[in-house]
Write an enzyme that holds these catalytic residues in place. Sequence first.
Site, PDB file in Angstrom:
ATOM      1  N   HIS A  98       0.818  -1.212   0.000  1.00 56.00           N
ATOM      2  CA  HIS A  98       0.000   0.000   0.000  1.00 56.00           C
ATOM      3  C   HIS A  98       0.853   1.263   0.000  1.00 56.00           C
ATOM      4  CE1 HIS A  98      -4.233  -1.545   1.068  1.00 56.00           C
ATOM      5  NE2 HIS A  98      -3.498  -2.589   0.672  1.00 56.00           N
ATOM      6  N   ASP A  99       2.013   1.203   0.643  1.00 58.61           N
ATOM      7  CA  ASP A  99       2.898   2.366   0.628  1.00 58.61           C
ATOM      8  C   ASP A  99       3.589   2.512  -0.722  1.00 58.61           C
ATOM      9  OD1 ASP A  99       4.204   4.576   2.175  1.00 58.61           O
ATOM     10  OD2 ASP A  99       6.009   3.438   1.684  1.00 58.61           O
TER      11      ASP A  99
END
Length: 302
Positions: free
Chosen positions: A64-65
């Site tokens: 997600h990052d």
Amino acid sequence: MKLSLAYLASIATVSASRTTCSKGRTAAIATCCVWYNVLDDLQANLFEGTCGDDAHDALRLSFHDAIGFSRKDQSKGAGADGSLIKFADIELDYAANEGLESIVMAERDLADAYGVSYGDIIQFAAAVSVRNCPGGPRISFMAGRPNATHAAADGLVPNPFDSANTILARIQDAGLTPEELVNLLASHSIAVQEHIDPTIPNTPFDLTPGIFDNNFYRDTLLPGFVTPGSSLHTGQVLSPFKGEFRLQSDFALSRDLRTAGRWILLSLDPFLMASSFATSMAKMALLGQNPGILHDCSEIIP
């Protein structure tokens, strides 16, 4: 066999060039020593050396990052830069990041305690988490990412209810290929769903969630017969086995002409699955980053 003095001298030179770190451990690069201390803390106080919920969340956080990057519009985010920790007050409000609050706070505290960047702690913790799972491959780890300067934009993380076209377009805009996306989905072999259907939390994507194996790929190819809960939710399709959750997006990608061939290959070869996942994870961990300023601390990964 007699060893020459020159050979013995060369061994001594190599040994002397390594830096002694805590607990008598050594590293080829002195700046990597801090990661031994992070590793000890991470394993003892967060993961507890197991392939549990925190390990699963650390792996999810790394994707997600890193996927917060667009080659078309780099103002949207700088990829694997730790913005999900640095700007948690913004990014944790995004629907796609639901459930990451606990791991974000835990990794933030670790990074602050040891003076490492948020981008580094996210990718390091993910690599360690995979090794805690039986069958999990060793993933390379590059350190030295600068901290994020701005939050990533909302909408960059693919959703399980997105079409294959939408997901592949988003992934390719971030710099990954359809084949690499399929490789990365091996993470679902040790993952569980928590928020898509809140009535059945912690439902796995295959029946061996504590083991990094290719059952996930094989199960997804099977026709669906039973529902894992009382009703289907957005982003979910029928699963082949009771107690197993199947994402709509995984089902679609396993049958799309651009990704089905790779899916079938990984369903047949667990060794190819593991090595491909490690390679694609290493690439993902560098999205938006400048590898030229980073240093290789892969030897710290267990």
